[in-house]
Write an enzyme that holds these catalytic residues in place. Sequence first.
Site, PDB file in Angstrom:
ATOM      1  N   SER A 133       7.546  -8.834   0.349  1.00  0.00           N
ATOM      2  CA  SER A 133       8.011  -9.159   1.705  1.00  0.00           C
ATOM      3  C   SER A 133       8.780 -10.469   1.626  1.00  0.00           C
ATOM      4  CB  SER A 133       6.802  -9.338   2.628  1.00  0.00           C
ATOM      5  OG  SER A 133       7.177  -9.965   3.825  1.00  0.00           O
ATOM      6  N   TYR A 145      -1.565 -13.571   3.814  1.00  0.00           N
ATOM      7  CA  TYR A 145      -0.648 -12.431   3.656  1.00  0.00           C
ATOM      8  C   TYR A 145       0.528 -12.856   2.773  1.00  0.00           C
ATOM      9  CZ  TYR A 145       2.870  -8.894   4.733  1.00  0.00           C
ATOM     10  OH  TYR A 145       3.839  -7.918   4.627  1.00  0.00           O
TER      11      TYR A 145
HETATM   12  N1  LIG Z   1       6.776  -3.746   8.583  1.00  0.00           N
HETATM   13  C1  LIG Z   1       7.277  -4.876   8.127  1.00  0.00           C
HETATM   14  O1  LIG Z   1       7.923  -5.646   8.860  1.00  0.00           O
HETATM   15  C2  LIG Z   1       7.104  -5.256   6.673  1.00  0.00           C
HETATM   16  C3  LIG Z   1       7.889  -6.310   6.183  1.00  0.00           C
HETATM   17  C4  LIG Z   1       7.755  -6.676   4.856  1.00  0.00           C
HETATM   18  C5  LIG Z   1       6.867  -6.007   4.033  1.00  0.00           C
HETATM   19  N2  LIG Z   1       6.105  -4.991   4.530  1.00  0.00           N
HETATM   20  C6  LIG Z   1       5.166  -4.327   3.623  1.00  0.00           C
HETATM   21  O2  LIG Z   1       5.499  -2.968   3.528  1.00  0.00           O
HETATM   22  C7  LIG Z   1       4.344  -2.219   3.148  1.00  0.00           C
HETATM   23  C8  LIG Z   1       4.236  -1.001   4.029  1.00  0.00           C
HETATM   24  O3  LIG Z   1       4.012  -1.429   5.368  1.00  0.00           O
HETATM   25  P1  LIG Z   1       4.642  -0.694   6.640  1.00  0.00           P
HETATM   26  O4  LIG Z   1       5.482  -1.663   7.344  1.00  0.00           O
HETATM   27  O5  LIG Z   1       5.200   0.619   6.245  1.00  0.00           O
HETATM   28  O6  LIG Z   1       3.324  -0.544   7.512  1.00  0.00           O
HETATM   29  P2  LIG Z   1       2.465   0.715   7.973  1.00  0.00           P
HETATM   30  O7  LIG Z   1       3.352   1.707   8.631  1.00  0.00           O
HETATM   31  O8  LIG Z   1       1.314   0.161   8.719  1.00  0.00           O
HETATM   32  O9  LIG Z   1       1.975   1.344   6.591  1.00  0.00           O
HETATM   33  C9  LIG Z   1       0.995   0.736   5.803  1.00  0.00           C
HETATM   34  C10 LIG Z   1       0.534   1.751   4.775  1.00  0.00           C
HETATM   35  O10 LIG Z   1      -0.463   1.106   3.939  1.00  0.00           O
HETATM   36  C11 LIG Z   1      -1.589   1.951   3.860  1.00  0.00           C
HETATM   37  N3  LIG Z   1      -2.834   1.187   3.730  1.00  0.00           N
HETATM   38  C12 LIG Z   1      -3.239   0.115   4.459  1.00  0.00           C
HETATM   39  N4  LIG Z   1      -4.475  -0.254   4.085  1.00  0.00           N
HETATM   40  C13 LIG Z   1      -4.860   0.619   3.106  1.00  0.00           C
HETATM   41  C14 LIG Z   1      -6.050   0.773   2.324  1.00  0.00           C
HETATM   42  N5  LIG Z   1      -7.122  -0.025   2.495  1.00  0.00           N
HETATM   43  N6  LIG Z   1      -6.094   1.761   1.410  1.00  0.00           N
HETATM   44  C15 LIG Z   1      -5.037   2.612   1.247  1.00  0.00           C
HETATM   45  N7  LIG Z   1      -3.898   2.510   1.955  1.00  0.00           N
HETATM   46  C16 LIG Z   1      -3.813   1.540   2.872  1.00  0.00           C
HETATM   47  C17 LIG Z   1      -1.606   2.739   5.167  1.00  0.00           C
HETATM   48  O11 LIG Z   1      -2.251   3.978   4.945  1.00  0.00           O
HETATM   49  P3  LIG Z   1      -3.600   4.461   5.710  1.00  0.00           P
HETATM   50  O12 LIG Z   1      -3.573   3.917   7.090  1.00  0.00           O
HETATM   51  O13 LIG Z   1      -3.507   5.960   5.608  1.00  0.00           O
HETATM   52  O14 LIG Z   1      -4.691   3.915   4.872  1.00  0.00           O
HETATM   53  C18 LIG Z   1      -0.120   2.953   5.415  1.00  0.00           C
HETATM   54  O15 LIG Z   1       0.327   4.131   4.786  1.00  0.00           O
HETATM   55  C19 LIG Z   1       3.158  -3.180   3.271  1.00  0.00           C
HETATM   56  O16 LIG Z   1       2.767  -3.617   1.990  1.00  0.00           O
HETATM   57  C20 LIG Z   1       3.727  -4.343   4.077  1.00  0.00           C
HETATM   58  O17 LIG Z   1       3.082  -5.553   3.758  1.00  0.00           O
HETATM   59  C21 LIG Z   1       6.210  -4.589   5.829  1.00  0.00           C
END
Ligand SMILES: NC(=O)c1ccc[n+]([C@@H]2O[C@H](COP(=O)([O-])OP(=O)(O)OC[C@H]3O[C@@H](n4cnc5c(N)ncnc54)[C@H](OP(=O)(O)O)[C@@H]3O)[C@@H](O)[C@H]2O)c1
Length: 244
Positions: A133, A145
Amino acid sequence: MGLRLAGRTALITGASSGIGAATASALAHSGCRLVLVGRDERRLSEVARRTGGRVMCADLGERADVERVAADQDVDLLINNAGFGWEGALEDMSAEDVSTLIAVNLTASVELTRHLLPAMVRRRRGHVVFVSSIAALGVRGEAVYAATKSGLRTFAESVRYEAPPVGVTTVLPGAVRTPFFTSRGKPYARSFPRQVEPTTVAEALVRGIERNHREVFVPGWLTVAARVQGTVPGAFHRLARLFG
Ligand SMILES: NC(=O)c1ccc[n+]([C@@H]2O[C@H](COP(=O)([O-])OP(=O)(O)OC[C@H]3O[C@@H](n4cnc5c(N)ncnc54)[C@H](OP(=O)(O)O)[C@@H]3O)[C@@H](O)[C@H]2O)c1
């Protein structure tokens, strides 16, 4: 040179939602076979129906589940994407909040890479992606985080020395329109940077694999932030305080 994707097997963590689900669609479109990892079986099954992937339910905060995912996986591509956020004052975090955040966001990716990279190196074929990120540069109110995301970035930089001919790419998105913010209980409140779509991140991630890019910032102009921090860290800190 990057990896040709057609016919490869990709394991994607956090495939049930957001960036992971969009990446599953993009990789399926490129001809990959998929292993879809997450906790929510219903949402994983929906992604599997769209992409033809195989569902693997696992809580990556649990060591036994991480080992189960890592065992016997003959994968060419490992997409370390699962993660969640925590925003607020450091003193408001419990010890359990801290350890779960580190376990899911950092330790699980380190462990999956430790288990799966050696076979890729032996086959002289593969690619490992870390979804970090822009928070890796340091963010107010998200210290732990940010530390997990910075940890991923540094782990990727270091493990790359052990990886040739396997590629390693770190993806550093800014703000992305996914359930990430509702899941952490704090909506995205900044006006800057504007949120991008998860499909944009997925497309950049896939291009990063195909071209074997070391780091991919999404949107691309965020590289400027990293360069400013690297060259004039004092000015970066003052700007970050001003703009959040
Ligand atoms: N959205 C943003 O602005 C942003 C920006 C920079 C980086 N990111 C990073 O991008 C990645 C994906 O996030 P996203 O934005 O796509 O959010 P999201 O839609 O909330 O997806 C998060 C994913 O992580 C999985 N997850 C969370 N806790 C878990 C656990 N204990 N065990 C297994 N799986 C788990 C969830 O699956 P389940 O719920 O099925 O467990 C879900 O598929 C993350 O690492 C986040 O830090 C996001």
